[in-house]
Design a protein around this motif. Structure first.
Motif, PDB file in Angstrom:
ATOM      1  N   ARG A   1       6.345   7.973   2.282  1.00 11.08           N
ATOM      2  CA  ARG A   1       4.788   7.854   1.874  1.00 11.08           C
ATOM      3  C   ARG A   1       4.485   8.460   0.404  1.00 11.08           C
ATOM      4  O   ARG A   1       3.870   8.009  -0.504  1.00 11.08           O
ATOM      5  N   ALA A   2       5.108   9.817   0.374  1.00 12.75           N
ATOM      6  CA  ALA A   2       4.858  10.594  -0.708  1.00 12.75           C
ATOM      7  C   ALA A   2       5.825   9.692  -1.957  1.00 12.75           C
ATOM      8  O   ALA A   2       5.225   9.618  -3.030  1.00 12.75           O
ATOM      9  N   ALA A   3       6.743   9.210  -1.833  1.00 10.01           N
ATOM     10  CA  ALA A   3       7.496   8.628  -2.771  1.00 10.01           C
ATOM     11  C   ALA A   3       6.846   7.329  -3.394  1.00 10.01           C
ATOM     12  O   ALA A   3       6.848   7.003  -4.578  1.00 10.01           O
ATOM     13  N   GLY A   4       6.070   6.686  -2.451  1.00 10.05           N
ATOM     14  CA  GLY A   4       5.136   5.512  -3.121  1.00 10.05           C
ATOM     15  C   GLY A   4       4.080   5.771  -3.542  1.00 10.05           C
ATOM     16  O   GLY A   4       3.515   5.384  -4.646  1.00 10.05           O
ATOM     17  N   LYS A   5       3.305   7.165  -2.943  1.00  9.23           N
ATOM     18  CA  LYS A   5       2.221   7.651  -3.703  1.00  9.23           C
ATOM     19  C   LYS A   5       2.204   8.127  -5.313  1.00  9.23           C
ATOM     20  O   LYS A   5       1.730   7.825  -5.972  1.00  9.23           O
ATOM     21  N   ASN A   6       3.333   8.985  -5.254  1.00 12.31           N
ATOM     22  CA  ASN A   6       3.599   9.933  -6.540  1.00 12.31           C
ATOM     23  C   ASN A   6       4.803  10.056  -6.766  1.00 12.31           C
ATOM     24  O   ASN A   6       5.680  11.094  -6.028  1.00 12.31           O
ATOM     25  N   LYS A   7       5.794   9.202  -7.645  1.00 14.51           N
ATOM     26  CA  LYS A   7       7.192   9.086  -7.698  1.00 14.51           C
ATOM     27  C   LYS A   7       7.613  10.519  -8.287  1.00 14.51           C
ATOM     28  O   LYS A   7       8.502  11.298  -7.839  1.00 14.51           O
ATOM     29  N   HIS A   8       6.752  10.918  -9.214  1.00 10.87           N
ATOM     30  CA  HIS A   8       7.326  12.067 -10.090  1.00 10.87           C
ATOM     31  C   HIS A   8       7.159  13.343  -9.415  1.00 10.87           C
ATOM     32  O   HIS A   8       7.970  14.361  -9.270  1.00 10.87           O
ATOM     33  N   MET A   9       6.267  13.434  -8.648  1.00 10.85           N
ATOM     34  CA  MET A   9       5.641  14.560  -7.808  1.00 10.85           C
ATOM     35  C   MET A   9       6.647  14.828  -6.943  1.00 10.85           C
ATOM     36  O   MET A   9       7.193  15.944  -6.402  1.00 10.85           O
ATOM     37  N   SER A  10       7.029  13.556  -6.106  1.00 13.54           N
ATOM     38  CA  SER A  10       7.888  13.561  -4.963  1.00 13.54           C
ATOM     39  C   SER A  10       9.391  13.824  -5.521  1.00 13.54           C
ATOM     40  O   SER A  10      10.024  14.942  -4.838  1.00 13.54           O
TER      41      SER A  10
ATOM     42  N   ARG B   1       0.811  -1.192  -0.080  1.00 18.00           N
ATOM     43  CA  ARG B   1      -0.222  -0.067   0.112  1.00 18.00           C
ATOM     44  C   ARG B   1       0.837   1.150   0.006  1.00 18.00           C
ATOM     45  O   ARG B   1       0.692   2.261  -0.803  1.00 18.00           O
ATOM     46  N   ILE B   2       1.937   1.396   0.902  1.00 18.72           N
ATOM     47  CA  ILE B   2       2.695   2.587   0.864  1.00 18.72           C
ATOM     48  C   ILE B   2       3.669   2.630  -0.074  1.00 18.72           C
ATOM     49  O   ILE B   2       3.762   3.706  -0.926  1.00 18.72           O
ATOM     50  N   LEU B   3       4.407   1.582  -0.566  1.00 16.61           N
ATOM     51  CA  LEU B   3       5.469   1.807  -1.622  1.00 16.61           C
ATOM     52  C   LEU B   3       4.754   1.268  -2.986  1.00 16.61           C
ATOM     53  O   LEU B   3       5.386   1.501  -3.836  1.00 16.61           O
TER      54      LEU B   3
ATOM     55  N   GLN C   1      14.478  12.033  -2.272  1.00 14.24           N
ATOM     56  CA  GLN C   1      15.420  11.224  -2.977  1.00 14.24           C
ATOM     57  C   GLN C   1      14.514   9.958  -2.976  1.00 14.24           C
ATOM     58  O   GLN C   1      14.250   8.980  -2.034  1.00 14.24           O
ATOM     59  N   VAL C   2      13.810   9.864  -4.114  1.00 18.40           N
ATOM     60  CA  VAL C   2      12.789   8.676  -4.240  1.00 18.40           C
ATOM     61  C   VAL C   2      13.681   7.268  -3.964  1.00 18.40           C
ATOM     62  O   VAL C   2      12.854   6.401  -3.362  1.00 18.40           O
ATOM     63  N   LYS C   3      14.691   7.010  -4.629  1.00 18.77           N
ATOM     64  CA  LYS C   3      15.492   5.831  -4.454  1.00 18.77           C
ATOM     65  C   LYS C   3      15.620   5.516  -3.047  1.00 18.77           C
ATOM     66  O   LYS C   3      15.548   4.330  -2.686  1.00 18.77           O
ATOM     67  N   GLY C   4      16.330   6.226  -2.417  1.00 19.89           N
ATOM     68  CA  GLY C   4      16.502   6.260  -0.876  1.00 19.89           C
ATOM     69  C   GLY C   4      15.231   5.494  -0.187  1.00 19.89           C
ATOM     70  O   GLY C   4      15.200   4.923   0.650  1.00 19.89           O
ATOM     71  N   MET C   5      14.253   6.284  -0.513  1.00 20.58           N
ATOM     72  CA  MET C   5      12.951   6.281   0.261  1.00 20.58           C
ATOM     73  C   MET C   5      12.437   4.946  -0.033  1.00 20.58           C
ATOM     74  O   MET C   5      12.234   4.076   0.988  1.00 20.58           O
ATOM     75  N   PHE C   6      12.554   4.316  -1.120  1.00 23.93           N
ATOM     76  CA  PHE C   6      11.941   2.945  -1.469  1.00 23.93           C
ATOM     77  C   PHE C   6      12.950   2.060  -0.795  1.00 23.93           C
ATOM     78  O   PHE C   6      12.437   1.045  -0.209  1.00 23.93           O
ATOM     79  N   MET C   7      14.319   2.158  -0.878  1.00 21.18           N
ATOM     80  CA  MET C   7      15.109   1.436  -0.083  1.00 21.18           C
ATOM     81  C   MET C   7      14.728   1.147   1.519  1.00 21.18           C
ATOM     82  O   MET C   7      14.594   0.157   2.113  1.00 21.18           O
TER      83      MET C   7
END
Lengths: 331, 351
Positions: free
Chosen positions: B181-190, B35-37, B196-202
């Protein structure tokens, strides 16, 4: 409004659940015998058949009622069923290692101390079911399904020209790994080299057999549920491998259920082991014996099955000593 | 030893408790990844068998159960991290990298079991586990062993669950957590907002993996053994529990998601217990499970439909009462509202 709906939904669920729970308990006077059979494999079905038939034919027949559960080889369901059976039974039988260990743990934690019997378990000490085979102590005993592996392998060696034997088994099955170890110990004592051909699921059987090298002369198959279920696949793979070999493979199985794919097999009679464990149950229920004072038994009813068709196709001369064995089934 | 039907009912309520507590952690892990990622992380089916086998072997060697728990959490964390590295740097689709990690962990569990002679068990009576140290204490205090056993699951399991749930709630409220949470919801907007989307995902996948690792370890401590086949069907357990919970709590906020995970887990195991009463042979158990999932999704649609209708009615009534709409928003207000709506999925404030 919104919240109310959900509460009503939840309450309905709980109510129906508790009504159903009430249905389970109509057998009030009888001795409850819980059976946890890990899966619907032929060997395990036979154990259950022997166990139930013997108890139903005994004097206690009208005083007992069975609660037979089968998690269909699912480990979480197995655990939950074990917890239920441990709390509601007067005696439990676990068929196959995962079910037996789950029952023992459940009885230990619930603390009822009811007798736990096991069947179709190859290595009860390794599985921590008992510490000693002669005098198990505590509340656990049963019948092991360790077959005459050394005897069977000796017959393989008697064919002559066998220098290397490979054990084919599923790496995730505890019993098989243990039996492969026994086979290797016997073979090395005879100066024959051994190797392992392992799979993790039935889909890998064909490629695993195709990769058996030319130096290997014989294949040993342990009492392995995964392989037993797909034995015709094993046969097909061995035959296509034989076509490219100078000498056909001798296939020996430690389970008589494997006869459709092996040159010959020698194993225990699972139904007889079910009968044997039922007799232990009767000793506990009738004579008031403590489970821990009954020794862990091994099944002495061996069945030998010889597949002459395969042997002829492979150009093997079956020795007279094998063909004339008592009680041998010849196909 | 005559049993009455009351034991059955009592047992009905107690037997699913251990599984409910233990797998709630797995469901929270699945909630974080799914759900989050927004990835279906299949490595769950590998982490469970590896951690059950490792825990059983370690405890058998005499290592403290909580140390085994930490090691399992670390295994899960490492798996999650590797999984995300595969996705982020090798550009492997998340579904495939999950399958790779599942295979790797499943393989390792077989290796460890084989090295240990094909078994991974320990005697419950000889070793302390996360649950029975308290259970034993309660027995000494004079409680019957039946209640002592289940009470220990409620207390220890409840404590671990509460601790983790509050820690997660707190963490995902911080700036870092919000960024995940933001990175999971909308990658581009974040990314556009400097996250740092990659780091958040990790970080997110590592936390999810660690939670699943803890669940695996607790499962082995509950069973007294680990098997390399333990992982089969775990992703199904996780997802179905989550969906069940969301039926009640919805998916509107992080807090509701956490609650849905925990309550859903218990609901799932109670439903399994009901199914077991109907079909003790297990032949139809899986079939019933399939029907159950369809029914759950249908119920979900129904509840949604009803609530939307009720809300619409309410809104219409308020509109007519208020008469006219409020004044037009300023551009900055509009931007703020859209950001919180699209990026954080927060509920739009009603003025």
């Amino acid at each position: 409004m919104k919240k109310q709906n959900k509460i009503v939904l939840f309450a309905t669920f709980l109510l129906s659940a508790s009504l159903l729970a009430g249905c389970g308990g109509d057998e009030t006077e009888k001795t409850q015998i819980g059976v946890l059979q890990f899966g619907s494999f032929t060997a395990l079905e036979n154990v259950k058949k022997g166990f139930v038939k013997t108890l139903e034919g005994s004097k206690l027949a009208d005083q007992i009622s069975f609660n037979i559960q089968n998690p269909q080889a699912n480990s979480t369901t197995n655990t939950q069923m074990a917890a239920t059976l441990a709390a509601e039974s007067d005696l439990v039988l676990g068929i196959a290692t995962p079910s037996a260990t789950a029952l023992k743990s459940a009885v230990d934690s619930v603390g009822t101390g009811i007798p736990v019997l096991f069947a179709a378990v190859t290595n009860p000490i390794g599985a921590n079911l008992v510490n000693d085979l002669v005098l198990p102590g505590e509340n656990v005993t049963g019948v092991t399904d360790l077959g005459p592996i050394a005897e069977g392998l000796q017959l393989v060696l008697d064919f002559g020209g066998v220098d290397q034997v490979t054990s084919l088994f599923t790496a995730t099955e505890t019993n098989s790994v243990y039996q492969a170890g026994i086979a290797e110990a016997f073979l090395s004592s005879k100066g024959v080299s051994s190797s392992r051909t392992t799979i993790t699921n039935a889909g890998e059987i064909t490629s695993a057999i195709a990769s058996i090298p030319e130096e290997v002369d014989a294949v040993f198959i342990a009492t392995d549920d995964t392989i037993a279920n797909s034995i015709s696949l094993v046969r097909g793979a061995v035959e296509s491998l034989d076509a490219s070999r100078s000498k056909p493979l001798i296939v020996f199985g430690a389970d008589s259920g494997l006869v459709e794919g092996t040159t010959f097999s020698m194993g225990i009679d699972y139904e007889a082991s079910g009968v044997q464990v039922a007799k232990q149950a009767l000793k506990i229920l009738q004579d008031g014996a403590q489970a821990g004072s009954l020794s862990v038994e091994s099944c002495d009813n061996h069945t030998i099955s010889i597949n002459k068709t395969f042997a002829e196709k492979e150009g093997l001369d079956l020795p007279e000593s094998l063909l004339s064995k008592e009680g041998a089934t010849i196909l | 030893m005559i049993l009455s039907s009351s034991t059955s009912i009592q047992n009905f309520f107690f037997a699913p408790l251990p599984n409910g507590v233990i797998f709630a952690l797995l469901v929270i892990g699945v909630f974080l990844s799914f759900r989050i990622l927004d990835v279906a992380d299949l490595s769950v089916e590998g982490i469970i068998p590896l951690t059950t086998v490792v825990t059983a072997i370690l405890i058998h060697q005499g290592i403290n159960c909580f140390v085994a728990l930490l090691i399992s959490a670390f295994i899960g964390l490492a798996t999650g991290l590797l999984n995300s590295l595969l996705t982020v740097y090798l550009k492997i689709p998340a579904l495939l990298s999950g399958i790779i990690m599942m295979a790797a962990n499943f393989g390792l569990s077989i290796v460890f079991m084989s090295l240990n002679g094909g078994v991974a068990t320990f005697a419950m009576s000889a070793h302390l586990t996360a649950f029975n140290w308290l259970g034993n204490g309660l027995k000494v205090a004079g409680l019957s062993s039946y209640y002592a056993n289940y009470l220990s699951y409620i207390i220890v399991g409840g404590a671990i669950l509460a601790l983790i749930a509050f820690a997660l709630y707190f963490f995902f409220g911080t700036e870092l957590g919000m960024s995940i949470r933001a990175a999971g919801k909308n990658k581009h907007m974040s990314r556009a907002n400097g996250i740092q989307v990659k780091g958040m995902f990790m970080i997110g996948l590592s936390i999810s993996g660690a939670l699943v690792g803890i669940a695996g370890s607790l499962y082995a401590q509950h069973n007294g053994f680990g098997y390399s086949t333990d992982g089969t069907g775990m992703i199904v357990v996780g997802l179905s529990s989550l969906f069940l919970g969301e039926l009640i709590f919805g998916q509107k906020s992080f807090k509701r998601g956490l609650l849905a995970s925990i309550v859903g887990s218990f609901l799932y195991w109670y439903i399994i217990q009901v199914l077991m009463l109907i079909d003790t042979n297990g032949y139809l158990l899986n079939f019933y499970k399939a029907i159950l999932l369809v029914v759950v999704i249908l119920l979900g649609h129904l509840v949604k439909h009803v609530t939307v209708k009720i809300n619409n009615k309410k809104n219409r009534m308020r509109m007519t009462q208020e008469g006219e709409r409020e004044t037009i928003q300023s551009p900055s207000e509009m931007l703020q509202e859209n950001f919180s709506h699209f990026v954080l999925g927060a509920e739009r404030k009603r003025s």
